[in-house]
Design an enzyme around this catalytic site. Structure first.
Site, PDB file in Angstrom:
ATOM      1  CE1 TYR A  91      -4.307  -1.557   0.047  1.00  0.00           C
ATOM      2  CE2 TYR A  91      -3.077  -3.241   1.214  1.00  0.00           C
ATOM      3  CZ  TYR A  91      -4.213  -2.844   0.531  1.00  0.00           C
ATOM      4  OH  TYR A  91      -5.237  -3.740   0.314  1.00  0.00           O
ATOM      5  CB  SER A  92       0.512   4.488   1.771  1.00  0.00           C
ATOM      6  OG  SER A  92      -0.746   4.798   1.221  1.00  0.00           O
ATOM      7  CB  ILE A  93       5.354   1.096   2.030  1.00  0.00           C
ATOM      8  CG1 ILE A  93       4.950   0.876   3.484  1.00  0.00           C
ATOM      9  CG2 ILE A  93       6.877   1.009   1.901  1.00  0.00           C
ATOM     10  CD1 ILE A  93       5.435   1.928   4.442  1.00  0.00           C
ATOM     11  CE  LYS A 127       0.028   8.222  -0.647  1.00  0.00           C
ATOM     12  NZ  LYS A 127      -0.706   6.946  -0.481  1.00  0.00           N
ATOM     13  CE1 TYR A 129      -0.659   9.820   2.639  1.00  0.00           C
ATOM     14  CE2 TYR A 129      -2.580   8.447   3.071  1.00  0.00           C
ATOM     15  CZ  TYR A 129      -1.252   8.565   2.703  1.00  0.00           C
ATOM     16  OH  TYR A 129      -0.525   7.445   2.405  1.00  0.00           O
TER      17      TYR A 129
END
Length: 373
Positions: A67-69, A71, A157
Site C-alpha cells: 500500500y502507501s509504503i 509513496k 493526505y
C-alpha cells in the site's frame, strides 16, 4: 508454531522476540521485518503464512502489496530526478506539465504535491477501481480539476492521487514511467525486490491479502475524507488482483517485502550512497527532511509534519532526522538519517487504525541499536 526464520545480529535478540510475539498473539498471518545500519542488513526476519488458510508458508522471497509504503519509493524517485537538476521542487508543476495549470493551479508547486498540500486529495469525478489502470484518464482529470482547498495552506493526505501526480511529473521530465525509472535506477542497481508494476512472472510469490475484521473509515467522515478514502473503493479484493499489481499505481500499488523496502531506503539513510555507489547527493537526501507543511491533516485528522514525500520526525520516532510512513493495514518504513539506519515491516493481514504490529519490532530495533552505540 510461528515459523519465524531469518537472522538478527546478536545484540538484536529483542527484535526477534517482538516479531515472533505478533504471531504468538494471533495478530499476524504472514510478515517480514528488516533493519539495516550503514547499508548492511542487521536483522532479516520472516514468518507465518502467505494465505488466510495457513496452507502456504511465508518464504524468504514472498512479496506482498505494501500500500502507501509505495509513496516512499515514488518520493525517492522524484528526489533522484531532482538531484540531477531536472526537477525543481519549488517550481510550479505546470512548468513540467502545462495542462496542470487549469482550475487555478498555475502556482501549485511540486513541493506541495510531495507534501500532500496541493489540494488534490481525491478526484471530484466518481471513479471505479478499473479507472486507476488508465493513467491518461486519471492524470487528465487531476490536471483539469480545481483544488479542494487553497494549496499550501494545509496538508490533506493524497491517498491515491499523489502517486499519479508525482508519476506524471517524472514521466514528463524523463519520458519514462515512474515505475520504469524506479526499477532501472534504484531497484535493480540495489538488488531490491520491489515493484511498481509487477511482472506476471512474479505472481506466484505474492502473498494473499487478508481483509481486516472491520471496514476502516466506516463512518463519521467529512466529505473530504470520504472522497479520499472511497473514490474509488479499494478493498482487498481490488488490491489483491492481478490488474492492480500489474498497473503502475505509485501511491499504493507497490509489491515487495521488508527487505526490499529497507534496502532501497539505505540510499537516504547513508547520505546517497548504497551498495558502494553514489546515487544521490547528501544534500538532496537531507532536503527530504525540510518540513513543507505541518498541522492537523485535513484527511487523516491528526497532526503530521510533511517533508518532501515523507513524514518527518515526531514524538514516536527515534530522532529528529527521521523520515517515515506507513501503509494501509500496518506496513511501516522508517529511515533514520542520524543513525544511518532503516527499518521496514510488511505483512498480509490488514489491521485497523492504531495497529502497532509493525511498530513493535521497529521500536525494539532502534532501542537495541541505540544501546549498543
Amino acid at each position: 508454531m510461528t515459523g519465524v526464520r531469518g537472522f538478527v545480529r546478536q545484540d538484536l535478540a529483542a527484535v526477534h522476540a517482538a516479531f515472533e510475539r505478533n504471531f504468538a498473539d494471533g495478530a499476524e498471518a504472514g510478515a517480514s521485518f528488516c533493519a539495516t545500519v550503514d547499508g548492511e542488513i542487521v536483522a532479516d526476519l520472516w514468518g507465518g503464512h502467505a494465505d488466510a488458510a495457513g496452507a502456504r508458508p511465508w518464504e524468504r522471497d514472498t512479496i506482498v502489496n505494501v500500500y502507501s509504503i509505495t509513496k516512499t519509493m515514488a518520493a525517492l524517485t522524484a528526489l533522484l530526478v531532482a538531484d540531477r537538476g531536472e526537477l525543481d521542487f519549488h517550481a510550479p508543476v505546470a512548468r513540467y506539465w502545462p495542462q496542470f495549470a487549469a482550475g487555478g493551479k498555475g502556482d501549485v508547486t511540486v513541493a506541495q504535491v510531495m507534501s500532500h498540500s496541493a489540494g488534490l486529495s481525491g478526484w471530484r469525478e466518481p471513479l471505479a477501481p478499473a479507472d486507476l489502470y488508465d493513467w491518461e484518464k486519471v492524470t487528465a482529470l487531476l490536471a483539469a480539476q480545481e483544488p479542494f482547498w487553497p494549496p499550501g495552506t494545509a496538508s490533506g493526505y493524497h491517498v491515491v492521487t499523489q502517486g499519479f501526480l508525482i508519476g506524471e511529473i517524472v514521466r514528463r521530465i524523463t519520458g519514462r514511467t515512474l515505475g520504469t525509472v524506479f526499477r532501472q535506477e534504484l531497484a535493480e542497481p540495489l538488488g531490491a525486490d520491489f515493484h511498481i508494476g509487477l511482472p506476471e512472472s512474479e505472481e506466484p510469490r505474492v502473498a494473499d491479502l487478508v481483509p481486516p475484521d472491520e471496514e476502516p473509515f466506516a463512518g463519521g467522515l467529512t466529505e473530504l475524507q470520504d472522497n479520499a478514502a472511497h473514490n474509488p473503493r479499494l478493498d482487498t479484493a481490488v488490491a489483491g488482483s492481478r490488474a492492480w499489481r500489474a498497473a503502475e499505481i505509485p501511491a499504493g500499488g507497490g509489491t515487495g517485502n521488508a527487505r526490499s523496502v529497507a534496502l532501497v531506503h539505505t540510499v537516504l539513510a547513508c547520505g546517497g550512497v548504497a551498495q558502494g555507489r553514489r546515487l544521490l547527493s547528501e544534500a538532496t537526501c537531507r532536503s527530504a527532511l525540510e518540513v513543507q507543511v505541518e498541522g492537523t491533516d485535513l484527511v487523516l485528522g491528526m497532526p503530521v509534519r510533511f517533508g518532501l514525500g515523507f513524514a518527518v520526525g515526531g514524538p514516536f520516532m527515534p530522532g529528529p532526522d527521521t523520515l517515515y510512513w506507513g501503509g494501509a493495514g500496518g506496513s511501516l518504513a522508517v529511515i533514520d538519517l542520524g543513525a544511518r539506519a532503516t527499518y521496514a515491516y510488511a505483512m498480509n493481514r490488514m489491521g485497523g487504525p492504531g495497529d502497532l504490529r509493525g511498530f513493535a519490532p521497529v521500536s525494539a530495533a532502534w532501542t537495541a541499536l541505540a544501546a549498543s552505540t
